[in-house]
Design a protein around this motif. Structure first.
Motif, mmCIF file in Angstrom:
data_model
loop_
_atom_site.group_PDB
_atom_site.id
_atom_site.type_symbol
_atom_site.label_atom_id
_atom_site.label_comp_id
_atom_site.label_asym_id
_atom_site.label_seq_id
_atom_site.Cartn_x
_atom_site.Cartn_y
_atom_site.Cartn_z
ATOM 1 N N LYS A 36 0.827 -1.210 0.000
ATOM 2 C CA LYS A 36 0.000 0.000 0.000
ATOM 3 C C LYS A 36 0.859 1.256 0.000
ATOM 4 O O LYS A 36 0.634 2.190 -0.763
ATOM 5 N N HIS A 37 1.851 1.274 0.882
ATOM 6 C CA HIS A 37 2.707 2.454 0.975
ATOM 7 C C HIS A 37 3.492 2.666 -0.320
ATOM 8 O O HIS A 37 3.676 3.815 -0.768
ATOM 9 N N SER A 38 3.930 1.555 -0.911
ATOM 10 C CA SER A 38 4.682 1.679 -2.170
ATOM 11 C C SER A 38 3.784 2.244 -3.270
ATOM 12 O O SER A 38 4.205 3.106 -4.054
ATOM 13 N N LEU A 81 1.138 4.120 -2.808
ATOM 14 C CA LEU A 81 0.826 5.514 -2.516
ATOM 15 C C LEU A 81 1.950 6.444 -2.954
ATOM 16 O O LEU A 81 1.713 7.597 -3.316
ATOM 17 N N ILE A 82 3.185 5.937 -2.911
ATOM 18 C CA ILE A 82 4.313 6.768 -3.348
ATOM 19 C C ILE A 82 4.475 6.696 -4.868
ATOM 20 O O ILE A 82 4.691 7.712 -5.535
ATOM 21 N N ALA A 83 4.351 5.463 -5.410
ATOM 22 C CA ALA A 83 4.605 5.301 -6.842
ATOM 23 C C ALA A 83 3.433 5.755 -7.702
ATOM 24 O O ALA A 83 3.636 6.168 -8.848
ATOM 25 N N TYR A 84 2.209 5.709 -7.130
ATOM 26 C CA TYR A 84 1.039 6.032 -7.931
ATOM 27 C C TYR A 84 1.073 7.461 -8.480
ATOM 28 O O TYR A 84 0.880 7.658 -9.687
ATOM 29 N N PRO A 85 1.288 8.472 -7.637
ATOM 30 C CA PRO A 85 1.323 9.835 -8.210
ATOM 31 C C PRO A 85 2.428 10.005 -9.251
ATOM 32 O O PRO A 85 2.221 10.659 -10.277
ATOM 33 N N LEU A 86 3.617 9.405 -8.970
ATOM 34 C CA LEU A 86 4.700 9.534 -9.945
ATOM 35 C C LEU A 86 4.341 8.846 -11.259
ATOM 36 O O LEU A 86 4.604 9.378 -12.351
#
Length: 470
Positions: free
Chosen positions: A149-151, A153-158
């Motif tokens: 989930k955390h990955s 949340l970070i990778a999704y916007p990028l």
């Protein structure tokens, strides 16, 4: 473009949620299956009365207990409580039940961190019922899902920004030729240019669309040019008889004498013929190449005899070869033959012949004269509207230059063709129409009455052409 990027963002979001949900569900089912297999193995050992103590388990995240019907722990694995069962009485299956259950509890109850899944499997005999409890820690599973989930949340916007930028450039590059076509169409609409739409460099669907649109624009421009020429020629042709009529009437009004009715009638007839011809051609343009509905069978031999009788001493009707019949509008075909004979009589030096016959699946009508003929280079041009050849046509002595145009239009409606050829000397005009079977004529009850040709054209049961129109 914004809609496409929004769809991409929504698709990635739904995909991320599905990934987390499916992965979490798969890991939970895997943990439950592992605990259930371990509990089933212990139940088999109890049935064989070979249950060891302590119970052997694999991994520090697994605990096991075997309890009796009173809830007392009779065997346990290393690290498991030997006094207090993992599950409360209301969480365990009833003694003697054969139902396997799975319960989630807090890890603090068995001394581990995170949630724990406990599988309860009935075992033993009816006299000595037992229940096997296997507790599987889900801490590692929860941490793995949280890490995913955390990955995301970070990778999704990028990832969204990267894909949006790529989509922006790709869609922009794809739509740029479309925008160029729109701008070109706007300039043509505004009248700032009379050119064609710009062609994109790529040889793709948009390039083919631009080529098709340019072809359509060329046809529209040609149609507008023909319409302007048609209106100008029609106005020019109408001007002469109208000027003659006006002059004669004004002169008669001034001098007080009645006008020459013969000249007035000649001009009126000329105007009437010209108006009829213009209306016929305008109707042909409205049909846009679609044929008129056929009205009935036509006896071509009888038609030629009827038309030739209007030119006594001028037109020679040769014997008709066979029994030529076609399907169509008899009045229109009468107009075709009459126009051809008018042209031939106007330009002939003395001989005009009319003939008809059947050649294969075609009916042929031939008009031959001994006039000056038409040069081969001009034989296509003479079918254009308001066309006259300098050495053969004159506005005063001849017609308006619509005769052959009307012939071509009417013949085309009947699925036929018209061609010009040398007659050495003179000109031979040949009209070819689809042949049809002769119309069956019912016996006449009155021998003194003959059915006119137009009556035959509305009878039913006639044969259709043997070949398709065209």
């Amino acid at each position: 473009m914004l809609l496409g990027v929004s769809g991409l963002v929504a698709g990635l979001l739904v995909g991320g949620v599905l990934l987390v949900t499916v992965l979490g569900g798969t890991l939970h089912r895997g943990a439950e299956d592992a605990a259930n297999r371990t509990a089933t193995e212990f139940a088999g050992l109890i049935a064989n009365d070979s249950l060891p103590d302590p119970l052997p388990v694999s991994g520090d995240d697994v605990r096991a207990q075997v309890i009796d019907d009173q809830g007392r722990v009779v065997a346990a694995s290393l690290g498991a409580d030997r006094l207090v069962p993992f599950l409360y009485p209301d969480e365990r299956p009833a003694p003697g039940s054969d139902r396997t259950s799975s319960v989630y509890i807090a890890g603090e109850r068995i001394g581990v961190t995170g949630p724990v899944q406990v599988v309860a499997v009935p075992a033993g005999t009816a006299a000595q019922p037992r229940t096997v409890l296997v507790a599987k820690s889900l801490g590692d599973l929860v941490r793995a899902v949280d890490l995913l989930k955390h990955s995301l949340l970070i990778a999704y916007p990028l990832l969204v920004l990267l894909l949006a930028a790529i989509a922006w450039r790709v869609i922009g590059a794809t739509l740029r030729p479309v925008e160029a076509l729109r701008a070109g169409a706007q300039r043509i609409t505004d009248g700032s240019r009379a050119d064609r739409l710009p062609l994109p460099a790529s040889r793709d669907e948009i390039h083919r669309l631009a080529v098709t649109l340019n072809g359509m624009l060329a046809r529209l421009e040609g149609s507008r040019a023909r319409q302007r020429a048609f209106v100008a020629d029609a106005a020019h042709e109408l001007r002469s008889p109208l000027a003659n009529l006006r002059t004669q009437l004004e002169v008669a009004q001034r001098i007080g004498d009645p006008p020459d009715t013969d000249e007035l009638l000649a001009d009126v007839r000329r105007l009437g013929r010209l108006v009829d011809d213009l209306l016929l051609l305008a109707r042909s343009d409205d049909l846009a190449g679609r044929p008129d509905p056929v009205t009935g069978p036509v006896d071509v031999g009888g038609l030629l005899a009827t038309v030739a009788a209007r030119y006594p001493g001028t037109v020679t009707l040769r014997p008709v070869d066979g029994t030529p019949w076609t399907v169509g509008d008899e009045a229109a075909l009468d107009r075709v033959v009459a126009n051809l004979l008018d042209n031939a009589v106007r330009h002939a030096r003395g001989r005009v012949e009319l003939a008809g016959g059947v050649t294969g699946d075609r009916v042929e009508i031939t008009v031959t004269d001994d006039g000056p003929g038409i040069p081969a280079a001009d034989r296509d041009r003479v079918f254009d509207r308001f066309t006259r050849l300098d050495d053969a046509r004159a506005r005063d002595a001849g017609g308006a230059g619509l005769g052959l145009s009307i012939v071509r239009e009417l013949v085309a409606r009947h699925g036929g063709t018209v061609t010009l050829a040398d007659a050495g000397p003179g000109l031979r005009v040949t009209v070819r129409l689809p042949a049809a079977e002769p119309d069956p004529v019912e016996p006449d009850v009155d021998s003194d009455s003959a059915a006119p040709a137009q009556a035959r054209s509305v009878q039913t049961g006639f044969a259709r052409p043997t070949t398709p129109a065209g």
